[in-house]
Motif scaffolding. Structure first.
Motif, PDB file in Angstrom:
ATOM      1  N   VAL A  72       0.857  -1.192   0.088  1.00  0.00           N
ATOM      2  CA  VAL A  72      -0.047   0.058   0.019  1.00  0.00           C
ATOM      3  C   VAL A  72       0.895   1.098   0.082  1.00  0.00           C
ATOM      4  O   VAL A  72       0.768   2.394  -0.848  1.00  0.00           O
ATOM      5  CB  VAL A  72      -1.104   0.087   1.256  1.00  0.00           C
ATOM      6  CG1 VAL A  72      -1.639   1.265   1.361  1.00  0.00           C
ATOM      7  CG2 VAL A  72      -2.167  -1.113   1.015  1.00  0.00           C
ATOM      8  N   CYS A  98       3.037   1.659  -3.268  1.00  0.00           N
ATOM      9  CA  CYS A  98       2.352   2.200  -4.390  1.00  0.00           C
ATOM     10  C   CYS A  98       1.991   3.523  -4.370  1.00  0.00           C
ATOM     11  O   CYS A  98       2.201   4.190  -5.233  1.00  0.00           O
ATOM     12  CB  CYS A  98       1.114   1.315  -4.636  1.00  0.00           C
ATOM     13  SG  CYS A  98       1.274  -0.556  -5.217  1.00  0.00           S
ATOM     14  N   GLY A 151      -1.183   3.289  -9.329  1.00  0.00           N
ATOM     15  CA  GLY A 151      -2.528   3.787  -8.981  1.00  0.00           C
ATOM     16  C   GLY A 151      -3.395   2.466  -8.943  1.00  0.00           C
ATOM     17  O   GLY A 151      -4.297   2.656  -7.729  1.00  0.00           O
ATOM     18  N   PHE A 152      -3.462   1.892  -9.793  1.00  0.00           N
ATOM     19  CA  PHE A 152      -4.355   0.433  -9.842  1.00  0.00           C
ATOM     20  C   PHE A 152      -3.963  -0.255  -8.720  1.00  0.00           C
ATOM     21  O   PHE A 152      -4.692  -0.790  -7.850  1.00  0.00           O
ATOM     22  CB  PHE A 152      -4.037  -0.143 -11.191  1.00  0.00           C
ATOM     23  CG  PHE A 152      -4.667  -1.324 -11.210  1.00  0.00           C
ATOM     24  CD1 PHE A 152      -6.042  -1.614 -11.325  1.00  0.00           C
ATOM     25  CD2 PHE A 152      -3.978  -2.769 -11.303  1.00  0.00           C
ATOM     26  CE1 PHE A 152      -6.732  -2.896 -11.215  1.00  0.00           C
ATOM     27  CE2 PHE A 152      -4.643  -4.104 -10.830  1.00  0.00           C
ATOM     28  CZ  PHE A 152      -5.750  -4.097 -11.120  1.00  0.00           C
ATOM     29  N   PHE A 198      -2.456   0.587  -5.973  1.00  0.00           N
ATOM     30  CA  PHE A 198      -2.784   1.098  -4.631  1.00  0.00           C
ATOM     31  C   PHE A 198      -4.311   0.783  -4.390  1.00  0.00           C
ATOM     32  O   PHE A 198      -4.541   0.412  -2.950  1.00  0.00           O
ATOM     33  CB  PHE A 198      -2.642   2.656  -4.616  1.00  0.00           C
ATOM     34  CG  PHE A 198      -2.843   3.345  -3.517  1.00  0.00           C
ATOM     35  CD1 PHE A 198      -2.248   3.445  -2.143  1.00  0.00           C
ATOM     36  CD2 PHE A 198      -4.197   3.992  -3.296  1.00  0.00           C
ATOM     37  CE1 PHE A 198      -2.694   3.918  -1.177  1.00  0.00           C
ATOM     38  CE2 PHE A 198      -4.586   4.715  -2.259  1.00  0.00           C
ATOM     39  CZ  PHE A 198      -3.818   4.673  -1.284  1.00  0.00           C
ATOM     40  N   CYS A 199      -5.167   0.896  -5.190  1.00  0.00           N
ATOM     41  CA  CYS A 199      -6.479   0.449  -4.997  1.00  0.00           C
ATOM     42  C   CYS A 199      -6.794  -0.764  -4.576  1.00  0.00           C
ATOM     43  O   CYS A 199      -7.481  -1.184  -3.558  1.00  0.00           O
ATOM     44  CB  CYS A 199      -7.492   1.136  -5.963  1.00  0.00           C
ATOM     45  SG  CYS A 199      -7.556   2.672  -6.250  1.00  0.00           S
ATOM     46  N   LEU A 200      -6.225  -1.815  -5.196  1.00  0.00           N
ATOM     47  CA  LEU A 200      -6.402  -3.099  -5.134  1.00  0.00           C
ATOM     48  C   LEU A 200      -5.656  -3.812  -3.816  1.00  0.00           C
ATOM     49  O   LEU A 200      -6.040  -4.495  -3.191  1.00  0.00           O
ATOM     50  CB  LEU A 200      -5.684  -3.946  -6.319  1.00  0.00           C
ATOM     51  CG  LEU A 200      -6.109  -5.457  -6.684  1.00  0.00           C
ATOM     52  CD1 LEU A 200      -7.528  -5.581  -6.638  1.00  0.00           C
ATOM     53  CD2 LEU A 200      -5.305  -5.833  -7.831  1.00  0.00           C
ATOM     54  N   LEU A 212      -5.579  -2.039  -1.194  1.00  0.00           N
ATOM     55  CA  LEU A 212      -6.355  -1.510  -0.099  1.00  0.00           C
ATOM     56  C   LEU A 212      -7.416  -2.537   0.122  1.00  0.00           C
ATOM     57  O   LEU A 212      -8.019  -2.853   1.376  1.00  0.00           O
ATOM     58  CB  LEU A 212      -6.879   0.006  -0.277  1.00  0.00           C
ATOM     59  CG  LEU A 212      -6.030   0.949   0.077  1.00  0.00           C
ATOM     60  CD1 LEU A 212      -6.639   2.275  -0.264  1.00  0.00           C
ATOM     61  CD2 LEU A 212      -5.552   1.227   1.551  1.00  0.00           C
ATOM     62  N   ILE A 213      -7.960  -3.124  -0.989  1.00  0.00           N
ATOM     63  CA  ILE A 213      -9.128  -3.766  -0.997  1.00  0.00           C
ATOM     64  C   ILE A 213      -8.609  -5.460  -0.444  1.00  0.00           C
ATOM     65  O   ILE A 213      -9.326  -6.009   0.770  1.00  0.00           O
ATOM     66  CB  ILE A 213      -9.592  -4.371  -2.469  1.00  0.00           C
ATOM     67  CG1 ILE A 213     -10.381  -3.038  -2.969  1.00  0.00           C
ATOM     68  CG2 ILE A 213     -10.548  -5.542  -2.353  1.00  0.00           C
ATOM     69  CD1 ILE A 213     -10.609  -3.323  -4.556  1.00  0.00           C
TER      70      ILE A 213
END
Length: 234
Positions: A51, A54, A77-78, A80-82, A84-85
């Motif tokens: 996290v 990224c 960016g992609f 980072f979001c993934l 976090l999930i």
């Protein structure tokens, strides 16, 4: 003949594709966690580390920090979001003690990231200086991302089992490191080169361990209590 800039763009696009696979490779792990309704036996360390990694690379690739780095921004960016999930799934299916540690780690990362952004934008006024500071930090945290599986690798050696070290994560880790190292060499960028060269080495070691202990892995063996299987908590 393809010029260096075009070759770099092509390699960067390939790097995005491979990194996309790297970020998606843990999905089978999280399907297992979801089905069992527990994260016991799996460690959140690599995902929590990624996290911050990224986030740092997205900031590094901003035009006001390091120009001409759009491909670095898009994939991170992609990622980072993934990530976090992924961390959110760990949080849902973990006991309170691990949840508390995850929250603490994310809070520390947030405070650190805010401090880096503030110092970079308010104190450093050229892209050269900004690239140097953020680039050095990226090296540190990219190495943390690649070396965070060390706890899992130690466990593989201790148990002679690769049950909790996903093969495709190790493979894409290796390929990702190689392709981004090539990308960095085409237009010399030491901040991208150093961590990814080390990343390719880390991935290679994981693949060697997988090949070594695959036959001794007892895939259907019941899980041990969390206190026995965990080497360290996140």
């Amino acid at each position: 003949m393809v010029d260096t800039e075009t070759a770099r763009t092509i390699v960067g696009i390939v790097g995005n594709v491979i990194s996309f696979g790297l970020f998606l490779s843990p999905i089978p792990t999280f399907i297992t966690i979801w089905k069992k309704k527990t994260a016991s036996g799996f460690k959140p360390d690599p995902y929590v580390a990624t996290v911050l990694n990224c986030a740092m690379w997205v900031f590094y690739g901003m035009p006001f920090v390091h120009p001409d780095s759009l491909l670095v921004v898009t994939i991170n960016g992609f990622g980072f979001c993934l990530e976090l999930i992924y961390v959110g799934i760990f949080f849902i299916y973990s006991p309170w003690k691990r949840r508390r540690n995850i929250l603490l780690a994310l809070l520390v990362e947030l405070i650190f990231m805010v401090a880096v952004v503030a110092i970079t934008l308010l104190v450093l006024h050229t892209t050269g200086r900004r690239s140097t500071l953020v680039g050095i930090l990226c090296i540190i945290f990219n190495i943390a991302m690649y070396t965070s599986p060390l706890t899992i690798m130690r466990r593989v050696i201790q148990t002679k089992s690769v049950k909790y070290m996903p093969f495709f994560l190790s493979l894409t880790n290796f390929l990702n490191g190689v392709i981004w190292a090539v990308y960095a060499l085409l237009k010399f960028d030491p901040f991208v080169l150093v961590p990814n060269a080390l990343g390719s080495l880390s991935g290679l070691v994981q693949l060697i361990l997988y090949a070594t202990y695959y036959r001794t892995t007892k895939w259907d063996e019941p899980e041990k209590p969390t206190s026995e299987v965990e080497i360290s908590g996140a």
